[in-house]
Write a protein that holds these residues in place. Structure first.
Motif, PDB file in Angstrom:
ATOM      1  N   ALA A  63       0.575  -1.240   0.014  1.00 15.75           N
ATOM      2  CA  ALA A  63       0.046   0.024   0.127  1.00 15.75           C
ATOM      3  C   ALA A  63       0.771   1.259  -0.218  1.00 15.75           C
ATOM      4  CB  ALA A  63      -0.826   0.003   1.302  1.00 15.75           C
ATOM      5  N   THR A  64       0.374   2.223  -0.728  1.00 17.14           N
ATOM      6  CA  THR A  64       0.852   3.551  -0.965  1.00 17.14           C
ATOM      7  C   THR A  64       0.156   4.572  -0.869  1.00 17.14           C
ATOM      8  OG1 THR A  64       2.900   2.679  -2.433  1.00 17.14           O
ATOM      9  CG2 THR A  64       2.725   5.156  -2.177  1.00 17.14           C
ATOM     10  N   ILE A  65       0.463   5.615   0.112  1.00 18.18           N
ATOM     11  CA  ILE A  65      -0.577   6.865   0.150  1.00 18.18           C
ATOM     12  C   ILE A  65       0.333   8.060  -0.234  1.00 18.18           C
ATOM     13  CG2 ILE A  65      -1.848   8.249   1.760  1.00 18.18           C
ATOM     14  CD1 ILE A  65      -2.370   5.923   3.531  1.00 18.18           C
ATOM     15  N   PHE A  66      -0.606   8.682  -0.994  1.00 14.53           N
ATOM     16  CA  PHE A  66       0.170  10.017  -1.467  1.00 14.53           C
ATOM     17  C   PHE A  66      -0.570  11.219  -1.046  1.00 14.53           C
ATOM     18  CE2 PHE A  66       1.470   6.964  -4.706  1.00 14.53           C
ATOM     19  CZ  PHE A  66       2.727   7.343  -4.793  1.00 14.53           C
ATOM     20  N   ASN A  95      -6.585   0.270  -8.959  1.00 13.57           N
ATOM     21  CA  ASN A  95      -6.900  -0.375  -7.566  1.00 13.57           C
ATOM     22  C   ASN A  95      -6.807   0.998  -6.648  1.00 13.57           C
ATOM     23  OD1 ASN A  95      -7.631  -2.814  -8.284  1.00 13.57           O
ATOM     24  ND2 ASN A  95      -5.764  -3.433  -8.199  1.00 13.57           N
ATOM     25  N   ALA A  96      -6.931   2.336  -6.896  1.00 14.15           N
ATOM     26  CA  ALA A  96      -6.714   3.224  -5.951  1.00 14.15           C
ATOM     27  C   ALA A  96      -7.827   3.578  -5.286  1.00 14.15           C
ATOM     28  CB  ALA A  96      -6.078   4.432  -6.754  1.00 14.15           C
ATOM     29  N   ARG A  97      -7.770   4.279  -4.155  1.00 14.84           N
ATOM     30  CA  ARG A  97      -9.052   4.709  -3.471  1.00 14.84           C
ATOM     31  C   ARG A  97      -8.530   6.451  -3.166  1.00 14.84           C
ATOM     32  NH1 ARG A  97     -10.491   0.432  -4.383  1.00 14.84           N
ATOM     33  NH2 ARG A  97     -11.361  -1.125  -2.988  1.00 14.84           N
ATOM     34  N   ARG A  98      -9.456   7.096  -3.736  1.00 21.21           N
ATOM     35  CA  ARG A  98      -9.168   8.649  -3.471  1.00 21.21           C
ATOM     36  C   ARG A  98     -10.109   9.008  -2.521  1.00 21.21           C
ATOM     37  NH1 ARG A  98     -10.854  13.244  -7.827  1.00 21.21           N
ATOM     38  NH2 ARG A  98     -10.146  14.886  -6.470  1.00 21.21           N
ATOM     39  N   ILE A  99      -9.243   9.799  -1.527  1.00 18.23           N
ATOM     40  CA  ILE A  99      -9.903  10.425  -0.281  1.00 18.23           C
ATOM     41  C   ILE A  99      -9.790  11.968  -0.701  1.00 18.23           C
ATOM     42  CG2 ILE A  99     -10.146  10.835   2.150  1.00 18.23           C
ATOM     43  CD1 ILE A  99      -9.101   7.645   2.254  1.00 18.23           C
ATOM     44  N   GLY A 100     -10.864  12.780  -0.753  1.00 14.44           N
ATOM     45  CA  GLY A 100     -10.846  14.108  -0.772  1.00 14.44           C
ATOM     46  C   GLY A 100     -11.091  14.884   0.501  1.00 14.44           C
ATOM     47  N   LEU A 101     -10.226  15.651   1.062  1.00 13.50           N
ATOM     48  CA  LEU A 101     -10.640  16.370   2.496  1.00 13.50           C
ATOM     49  C   LEU A 101     -10.846  17.842   2.055  1.00 13.50           C
ATOM     50  CD1 LEU A 101      -7.975  14.943   4.741  1.00 13.50           C
ATOM     51  CD2 LEU A 101      -9.890  13.940   4.567  1.00 13.50           C
ATOM     52  N   ARG A 102     -11.822  18.273   2.866  1.00 14.75           N
ATOM     53  CA  ARG A 102     -12.343  19.663   2.670  1.00 14.75           C
ATOM     54  C   ARG A 102     -12.134  20.374   4.164  1.00 14.75           C
ATOM     55  NH1 ARG A 102     -16.444  17.397  -0.621  1.00 14.75           N
ATOM     56  NH2 ARG A 102     -16.209  17.985  -2.725  1.00 14.75           N
TER      57      ARG A 102
END
Length: 123
Positions: A63-66, A95-102
């Motif tokens: 797993a890699t988180i950017f 296979n990525a999961r994108r998490i957008g923070l506001r």
């Protein structure tokens, strides 16, 4: 967690002193690699290739988180090489999961709280 600009700089130094393959191998073994400040500084051609090596070694294995403040649609342009950009982003997106923070930055919020505490202590 590693800041991407520092990691890429360290890889450049490792290349010059013969540790490059060993450093890449150790990065590939980490179960979760968090790369902070993606897109913060321009990439050199050598750093683009390093980034591809890191992403390719980890793709489908670990797993890699950017983390980034750069909008995702701008990532390809930031990489600034169409071929390497396609190769890197293809491996990232698969296979990525994108998490957008506001919302407000945690650092900004903490600084504001510290200012309020300091003001209360002076009263």
């Amino acid at each position: 967690m590693l800041r991407l600009p520092r990691l890429l700089e360290a890889l450049g130094l490792a290349r010059s002193d013969g540790r490059y393959a060993r450093v890449l191998k150790s990065l590939a073994r980490v179960q979760l690699l968090v790369l902070d400040d993606w897109g913060l500084t321009p990439l050199t051609p050598e750093q683009r290739r390093d980034l591809l090596e890191i992403v390719d070694d980890r793709h489908g294995r670990a797993a890699t988180i950017f983390t980034s403040q750069l909008p995702v649609p701008d990532w390809h342009e930031w990489i600034a090489d169409p071929t390497l950009g396609d190769a890197i982003l293809d491996r990232l997106v698969h296979n990525a999961r994108r998490i957008g923070l506001r919302g407000e930055s945690m650092r900004r919020r903490a600084a504001r709280r510290a200012t309020v505490v300091d003001a209360n202590q002076e009263s």
